[in-house]
Scaffold this active site. Structure first.
Site, PDB file in Angstrom:
ATOM      1  N   LYS A  52       0.841  -1.198   0.000  1.00 18.83           N
ATOM      2  CA  LYS A  52       0.000   0.000   0.000  1.00 18.83           C
ATOM      3  C   LYS A  52       0.880   1.254   0.000  1.00 18.83           C
ATOM      4  CE  LYS A  52      -3.905  -2.255   2.231  1.00 18.83           C
ATOM      5  NZ  LYS A  52      -4.555  -2.677   3.462  1.00 18.83           N
ATOM      6  N   GLN A  96      -4.977  -1.486   9.615  1.00 19.10           N
ATOM      7  CA  GLN A  96      -4.866  -2.800   8.962  1.00 19.10           C
ATOM      8  C   GLN A  96      -5.469  -3.894   9.841  1.00 19.10           C
ATOM      9  OE1 GLN A  96      -3.599  -3.457   5.780  1.00 19.10           O
ATOM     10  NE2 GLN A  96      -4.357  -5.521   6.179  1.00 19.10           N
ATOM     11  N   ASP A 119     -11.398   2.745   4.041  1.00 16.73           N
ATOM     12  CA  ASP A 119     -11.813   1.349   3.885  1.00 16.73           C
ATOM     13  C   ASP A 119     -13.319   1.241   3.665  1.00 16.73           C
ATOM     14  OD1 ASP A 119      -9.936  -0.644   3.778  1.00 16.73           O
ATOM     15  OD2 ASP A 119      -9.610  -0.725   5.943  1.00 16.73           O
TER      16      ASP A 119
END
Ligand code: NAD
Length: 281
Positions: A52, A96, A119
């Site tokens: 990422k 995460q 997200d």
């Protein structure tokens, strides 16, 4: 059969995003920023976060990774999220997953300012997506959606079967297809005859976590099949779709790896840029 090349599609999307970041920089004299919080030393999480960060840098985003040990207190993480929520240089925040057991995942998700929730997991974004309002959209289903649209721009009236009903994949995928006027059937572990449901589908999205569940004789000719699954097996990584069998029937199919996976990260960058743009209005 069209082999849907997720690597190529992701590279094209990243190139578009890079141009967009350059334009935003010249217009606002600043660039969107993505901050990722990584807790613990799980190898897959470390690899995802590294990828990422690399992709964020490639398109010109400001990117930062904040690392905590497994033993970090929940309070410390929540305080850091509050700090990032009020930091104007941070456009997107991602924690995460998975988290260590002593940290409440839902509390963490809800602590993130919905306007920085790249997200798309915050209940506010989930609600906005299901109401058809502007929202952050979870990266994997967004990637699937963009791949489907490349093959079939007009989805109106198509019958779509989504296999799996997770908050991460199945449910948001359903909403995206519904928004495109598909007739959507969402299936799950208690579905009685999955094969019969799949056989009627113009579009199948499989997000289950069972290796090669969707077989060749479940898929009608000319169906578009998107395989979200990533399953470690003795013969390597395979998807939720039996690739060799389904590729003989389907009109288009994503490979695993090289299908949905690369699009997921590219969509995270897109979400970060979209959060930045909304914050500048
Ligand atoms: P999950 O375990 O949260 O959900 C699985 C879903 O499948 C559940 O809703 C369950 O009801 C359903 N299911 C289980 N058995 C079934 C059956 N026999 N028939 C029909 N439905 C059944 O999984 P998830 O987080 O949505 O992930 C699914 C897969 O996607 C996993 O392999 C995961 O590794 C992969 N994944 C890939 C990406 C990517 O970027 N490509 C991202 C996230 C997850």
């Amino acid at each position: 059969m069209i082999l849907i090349d997720g690597k190529k599609a992701a590279a094209e999307l990243r190139a578009e995003l890079k141009e967009e970041v350059a334009e935003l920089k010249s217009k606002h004299n600043k660039v969107p920023g993505l901050t990722v919080i990584l807790i613990g030393d799980l190898t897959p999480s470390q690899i995802y976060v590294r990828n990422k960060e690399k992709s964020a840098n490639e398109v010109g985003l400001k990117s930062e990774v904040i690392k905590y040990p497994d033993s970090v207190e929940e309070k410390t993480v929540l305080e850091k999220i509050q700090e990032l929520n009020s930091d104007e240089t941070v456009s997107g925040i991602l924690v995460q997953l998975p988290l260590p057991k002593h940290i409440d995942k839902q509390k963490v998700i809800e602590a993130i300012d919905p306007s920085k929730d790249v997200d798309g997991f915050h209940p506010m974004n989930v609600g906005n997506l299901s109401s058809g309002y502007e929202s952050s959209i979870p990266c994997t289903p967004l990637g699937c959606y963009l791949l489907i649209k490349k093959i079939e721009p007009n989805l109106s009236g198509k019958k779509a079967v989504v296999v799996g009903r997770s908050n991460l994949n199945g449910k948001p995928m359903t909403q995206l297809l519904l928004k495109e006027n598909c007739t959507v059937i969402i299936t799950h572990s208690k579905t009685k005859d999955l094969k019969a449901e799949c056989l009627g589908a113009d579009i199948i999205v499989a997000a289950v976590g069972i290796p090669e569940l969707v077989r060749g004789d479940w898929v009608k000719k000319d169906a578009i099949v998107i395989d979200v699954g990533i399953n470690k097996t003795d013969k390597g990584i395979v998807g939720d779709v039996h690739f060799d069998e389904v590729s003989k029937n389907a009109k288009a199919l994503t490979p695993v790896p090289g299908g949905v996976g690369p699009m997921t990260i590219a969509c995270l960058l897109k979400n970060t840029i979209d959060c930045f743009k909304r914050s500048q209005i």
